[in-house]
Scaffold this motif. Structure first.
Motif, PDB file in Angstrom:
ATOM      1  N   PRO A   7       0.815  -1.232   0.000  1.00  0.00           N
ATOM      2  CA  PRO A   7       0.000   0.000   0.000  1.00  0.00           C
ATOM      3  C   PRO A   7       0.842   1.272   0.000  1.00  0.00           C
ATOM      4  CG  PRO A   7      -0.960  -1.613   1.473  1.00  0.00           C
ATOM      5  CD  PRO A   7       0.360  -2.201   1.011  1.00  0.00           C
ATOM      6  N   GLU A   8       1.995   1.223   0.630  1.00  0.00           N
ATOM      7  CA  GLU A   8       2.838   2.425   0.677  1.00  0.00           C
ATOM      8  C   GLU A   8       3.515   2.733  -0.657  1.00  0.00           C
ATOM      9  OE1 GLU A   8       2.999  -0.228   2.734  1.00  0.00           O
ATOM     10  OE2 GLU A   8       5.087  -0.780   3.193  1.00  0.00           O
TER      11      GLU A   8
ATOM     12  N   GLN B 134      -0.877   6.937 -12.314  1.00  0.00           N
ATOM     13  CA  GLN B 134      -1.275   6.591 -10.958  1.00  0.00           C
ATOM     14  C   GLN B 134      -1.098   5.092 -10.717  1.00  0.00           C
ATOM     15  OE1 GLN B 134      -2.559   8.659  -8.334  1.00  0.00           O
ATOM     16  NE2 GLN B 134      -2.266   6.778  -7.138  1.00  0.00           N
ATOM     17  N   VAL B 135      -0.457   4.779  -9.607  1.00  0.00           N
ATOM     18  CA  VAL B 135      -0.370   3.402  -9.122  1.00  0.00           C
ATOM     19  C   VAL B 135      -1.046   3.363  -7.754  1.00  0.00           C
ATOM     20  CG1 VAL B 135       1.172   1.583  -8.309  1.00  0.00           C
ATOM     21  CG2 VAL B 135       1.721   2.844 -10.409  1.00  0.00           C
ATOM     22  N   THR B 136      -2.049   2.515  -7.629  1.00  0.00           N
ATOM     23  CA  THR B 136      -2.770   2.377  -6.374  1.00  0.00           C
ATOM     24  C   THR B 136      -2.719   0.922  -5.933  1.00  0.00           C
ATOM     25  OG1 THR B 136      -4.273   4.184  -6.963  1.00  0.00           O
ATOM     26  CG2 THR B 136      -4.957   2.720  -5.183  1.00  0.00           C
ATOM     27  N   VAL B 137      -2.228   0.718  -4.711  1.00  0.00           N
ATOM     28  CA  VAL B 137      -2.143  -0.627  -4.149  1.00  0.00           C
ATOM     29  C   VAL B 137      -3.128  -0.698  -2.996  1.00  0.00           C
ATOM     30  CG1 VAL B 137      -0.640  -2.395  -3.207  1.00  0.00           C
ATOM     31  CG2 VAL B 137       0.285  -0.686  -4.787  1.00  0.00           C
ATOM     32  N   SER B 138      -4.171  -1.467  -3.191  1.00  0.00           N
ATOM     33  CA  SER B 138      -5.231  -1.516  -2.187  1.00  0.00           C
ATOM     34  C   SER B 138      -6.046  -2.783  -2.364  1.00  0.00           C
ATOM     35  CB  SER B 138      -6.141  -0.292  -2.340  1.00  0.00           C
ATOM     36  OG  SER B 138      -7.243  -0.378  -1.453  1.00  0.00           O
ATOM     37  N   SER B 139      -6.537  -3.278  -1.238  1.00  0.00           N
ATOM     38  CA  SER B 139      -7.423  -4.445  -1.292  1.00  0.00           C
ATOM     39  C   SER B 139      -8.881  -4.002  -1.341  1.00  0.00           C
ATOM     40  CB  SER B 139      -7.183  -5.341  -0.075  1.00  0.00           C
ATOM     41  OG  SER B 139      -7.324  -4.600   1.122  1.00  0.00           O
TER      42      SER B 139
END
Length: 119
Positions: A86-87, A114-119
């Protein structure tokens, strides 16, 4: 006129992978280095990974062992991002540092992806 164009990015779950690509184009390109920087909300832009024209690389400590920068052609680089966290969420910018005959370095930037790391 120099253009830097990025592709890739998107939404991925923690532990997943993404690949970013970047191409620099224009006349009289003399590339000193190409690399990726990122900027998260409220934070300064930081170096992620960079490759010099001779092939040497630099990585941020936070991405070592997870991200790999590679040169596809003389003016194209890719960033393979594995084990995303996520970071790692941020806008990722491609940078092309070009040298002139006088030795000065000029920096050119892509528009960001944009790169988004999320569940």
């Amino acid at each position: 006129q120099v253009q830097v164009v990025e592709s890739g990015g998107g939404l991925v779950q923690p532990g997943g992978s993404l690949r970013l690509s970047c191409a620099a184009s224009g006349s009289m390109l003399n590339i000193y280095a190409m690399g990726w920087y990122r900027q998260a909300p409220g934070k300064q832009r930081e170096l992620v990974a960079r490759m010099l024209s001779g092939g040497s690389t630099n990585y941020a400590d936070s991405v070592k062992g997870r991200f790999t920068i590679s040169r596809d052609t003389k003016n194209m680089v890719s960033l393979q991002m594995n084990s995303l966290r996520p970071e790692d969420t941020a806008v990722y910018y491609c940078n092309a540092a070009l040298s002139t005959d006088s030795g000065a370095i000029s920096n050119y930037w892509g528009q960001g992806t944009q790169v988004t790391v999320s569940s």
